[in-house]
Structure formats: C-alpha cells, structure tokens
Design a protein around this motif. Structure first.
Motif, PDB file in Angstrom:
ATOM      1  N   ASP A  84       0.840  -1.193   0.000  1.00 35.19           N
ATOM      2  CA  ASP A  84       0.000   0.000   0.000  1.00 35.19           C
ATOM      3  C   ASP A  84       0.872   1.239   0.000  1.00 35.19           C
ATOM      4  OD1 ASP A  84      -2.203  -1.663   0.157  1.00 35.19           O
ATOM      5  OD2 ASP A  84      -2.411  -1.442   2.324  1.00 35.19           O
ATOM      6  N   VAL A  85       0.355   2.330  -0.567  1.00 37.77           N
ATOM      7  CA  VAL A  85       1.076   3.597  -0.574  1.00 37.77           C
ATOM      8  C   VAL A  85       1.201   4.092   0.862  1.00 37.77           C
ATOM      9  CG1 VAL A  85       1.066   5.994  -1.359  1.00 37.77           C
ATOM     10  CG2 VAL A  85       0.317   4.174  -2.911  1.00 37.77           C
ATOM     11  N   GLN A  86       2.434   4.310   1.295  1.00 34.18           N
ATOM     12  CA  GLN A  86       2.727   4.771   2.655  1.00 34.18           C
ATOM     13  C   GLN A  86       2.939   6.274   2.719  1.00 34.18           C
ATOM     14  OE1 GLN A  86       2.760   2.472   5.316  1.00 34.18           O
ATOM     15  NE2 GLN A  86       1.896   1.274   3.646  1.00 34.18           N
ATOM     16  N   GLU A 114       5.694   6.079  -1.965  1.00 31.07           N
ATOM     17  CA  GLU A 114       6.452   5.046  -1.271  1.00 31.07           C
ATOM     18  C   GLU A 114       5.543   3.864  -0.946  1.00 31.07           C
ATOM     19  OE1 GLU A 114       9.517   5.323   2.348  1.00 31.07           O
ATOM     20  OE2 GLU A 114       7.473   5.963   2.844  1.00 31.07           O
ATOM     21  N   VAL A 115       6.063   2.668  -1.194  1.00 37.58           N
ATOM     22  CA  VAL A 115       5.338   1.426  -0.925  1.00 37.58           C
ATOM     23  C   VAL A 115       6.219   0.561  -0.027  1.00 37.58           C
ATOM     24  CG1 VAL A 115       4.355  -0.655  -1.970  1.00 37.58           C
ATOM     25  CG2 VAL A 115       4.199   1.531  -3.165  1.00 37.58           C
ATOM     26  N   ARG A 116       5.643  -0.019   0.995  1.00 36.56           N
ATOM     27  CA  ARG A 116       6.362  -0.967   1.857  1.00 36.56           C
ATOM     28  C   ARG A 116       6.233  -2.342   1.217  1.00 36.56           C
ATOM     29  NH1 ARG A 116      10.202  -0.513   5.473  1.00 36.56           N
ATOM     30  NH2 ARG A 116      10.123  -2.083   7.068  1.00 36.56           N
ATOM     31  N   ASP A 127      11.211  -0.116   2.105  1.00 41.88           N
ATOM     32  CA  ASP A 127      10.480   0.940   1.413  1.00 41.88           C
ATOM     33  C   ASP A 127      10.978   1.077  -0.019  1.00 41.88           C
ATOM     34  OD1 ASP A 127       9.056   1.539   3.743  1.00 41.88           O
ATOM     35  OD2 ASP A 127      10.620   2.887   4.441  1.00 41.88           O
ATOM     36  N   VAL A 128      10.031   1.134  -0.948  1.00 43.57           N
ATOM     37  CA  VAL A 128      10.336   1.294  -2.369  1.00 43.57           C
ATOM     38  C   VAL A 128       9.665   2.589  -2.833  1.00 43.57           C
ATOM     39  CG1 VAL A 128      10.052   0.290  -4.672  1.00 43.57           C
ATOM     40  CG2 VAL A 128      10.374  -1.210  -2.689  1.00 43.57           C
ATOM     41  N   PRO A 166      10.831  -1.586 -14.048  1.00 44.42           N
ATOM     42  CA  PRO A 166      11.933  -2.125 -14.855  1.00 44.42           C
ATOM     43  C   PRO A 166      12.594  -3.306 -14.152  1.00 44.42           C
ATOM     44  CG  PRO A 166      12.453   0.088 -14.086  1.00 44.42           C
ATOM     45  CD  PRO A 166      11.077  -0.217 -13.607  1.00 44.42           C
ATOM     46  N   PRO A 167      13.214  -4.199 -14.917  1.00 42.72           N
ATOM     47  CA  PRO A 167      13.901  -5.335 -14.309  1.00 42.72           C
ATOM     48  C   PRO A 167      14.908  -4.859 -13.254  1.00 42.72           C
ATOM     49  CG  PRO A 167      13.868  -5.546 -16.697  1.00 42.72           C
ATOM     50  CD  PRO A 167      13.339  -4.183 -16.371  1.00 42.72           C
ATOM     51  N   GLY A 168      14.920  -5.527 -12.118  1.00 43.53           N
ATOM     52  CA  GLY A 168      15.862  -5.204 -11.054  1.00 43.53           C
ATOM     53  C   GLY A 168      15.424  -4.071 -10.131  1.00 43.53           C
ATOM     54  N   PHE A 169      14.283  -3.455 -10.410  1.00 39.20           N
ATOM     55  CA  PHE A 169      13.831  -2.300  -9.630  1.00 39.20           C
ATOM     56  C   PHE A 169      13.623  -2.661  -8.161  1.00 39.20           C
ATOM     57  CE2 PHE A 169      10.911   0.998  -8.129  1.00 39.20           C
ATOM     58  CZ  PHE A 169      11.446   2.132  -8.693  1.00 39.20           C
ATOM     59  N   LEU A 170      13.161  -3.859  -7.893  1.00 36.45           N
ATOM     60  CA  LEU A 170      12.877  -4.277  -6.526  1.00 36.45           C
ATOM     61  C   LEU A 170      14.054  -4.983  -5.854  1.00 36.45           C
ATOM     62  CD1 LEU A 170       9.211  -5.552  -6.977  1.00 36.45           C
ATOM     63  CD2 LEU A 170       9.981  -3.366  -5.993  1.00 36.45           C
ATOM     64  N   ASP A 171      15.178  -5.118  -6.586  1.00 31.45           N
ATOM     65  CA  ASP A 171      16.359  -5.804  -6.012  1.00 31.45           C
ATOM     66  C   ASP A 171      17.111  -4.937  -5.047  1.00 31.45           C
ATOM     67  OD1 ASP A 171      15.672  -7.931  -7.591  1.00 31.45           O
ATOM     68  OD2 ASP A 171      17.109  -7.442  -9.166  1.00 31.45           O
TER      69      ASP A 171
END
Length: 177
Positions: A126-128, A140-142, A147-148, A172-177
């Motif tokens: 969810d948007v934090q 920002e998302v948890r 936090d992303v 994009p690929p790798g964004f959450l890494d």
C-alpha cells in the motif's frame, strides 16, 4: 464559519522582488485556471490544513517561471514584508470550483493507502507516503520489509482506479532488487 471542501493547489515558497509577488509551487494540473485573475484562494497552514482564521488571497496576476513555478501577485499583498508572512503556507481552492477529475486521475491526497499491484495482479503493498522530489512526484510502498519509492509518471504507472483504490505499476527489471 464552515469552510467548503478544499483541495491543495499550490504552496507559497517566498517573496519575489519588492512589490509583494510570491513564488508558488504549482500543485494542480490546471494552473492557468486556478491562478487566474480574480480567483480567491484559501490560505492553508504549513502542513496543508485550512487556516483556522479562514484567510483568503485573491489573485491579481500570475506568470510562469521557466522552472514550472509561478510568480503570483495577490491583491492584498503590497510589498515584500507582507509576502514573506505567507512563506511556506499552502493555497487551497474549493473542490466544486475545480474541474472534475478525468478517468484514471486522482488527487495526491487520495494516494495514501491505495493498493499497488503489478500487471500480473501481484500485490506490492500500500502507498505509505507521497513525496515531491525535484524529478517529480513519487510514492512510497512498503514491500518485503523495505520501502520502495516509485515515480508517479508514465512508464511506471499504468492505471489508477479511484473506485477500487488500486494503482497498477510496471517496474523495470531489477527495480525491486
């Protein structure tokens, strides 16, 4: 006095020159309409809430700056000293005086708590929080305990649905890494 339903449309950043002009960060998609001559805007607190004194400022004229901000002169702000009094405060407009949102549009204050999904339907979280960065608005998302921060722009945001309170994003690929 009961205030109308108000939405944030700008933030007063400080004086410009000696004649009472103010630099305004624009927080609306319709600045020409919102900051047109004769428009009465409510002054908010530094946190964006309506001022308990219900102070208003009426736009006399506005002109754009190259950085996307506006230089605005208000009828009752005659000089730099008075302009500096308003620094850091928000400007609010009655919701019923603004154009209705188009499909897929949301107000920034509505983003908090919206569910963020990938096109596959996988939930990111969810948007934090919502941030105003030099590059633009981001939220920002948890996700998985961290936090992303995701830019609120084409290429990332594919769909926003006010009714279901969902945002679909492509990362994009790798964004959450």
């Amino acid at each position: 006095m009961a205030l109308p339903d108000l939405l944030i449309v700008g933030q007063l950043r400080g004086a410009h020159g000696i004649r009472g002009d103010l630099i305004v960060d624009v927080l609306t998609d319709a600045p020409a309409e919102v900051f047109s001559a004769g428009r009465r805007l409510y002054v908010g607190t530094a946190s964006g809430d309506p001022d308990p004194d219900a102070a208003t400022l009426t736009v006399e004229r506005a002109r754009p700056r190259p950085d996307g901000k506006l230089i605005v002169h208000f009828l009752t702000v005659p000089d730099r000293t008075e302009a500096e009094r308003w620094r850091g405060r928000y400007l609010l407009a009655p919701r019923d005086e603004l154009r209705p949102l188009a499909p897929g549009e949301v107000y920034l204050h509505e983003l908090s708590g919206m569910q963020v999904l990938l096109p596959s339907g996988e939930t990111l979280g969810d948007v934090q929080g919502v941030y105003e960065l030099p590059q633009g608005i981001a939220f920002e998302v948890r996700h998985d305990g961290r936090d992303v921060v995701i830019p609120l722009q084409e290429g990332f945001v594919q769909q926003m649905d006010r009714a279901t309170r969902r945002i679909t994003v492509t990362l994009p690929p790798g964004f959450l890494d």
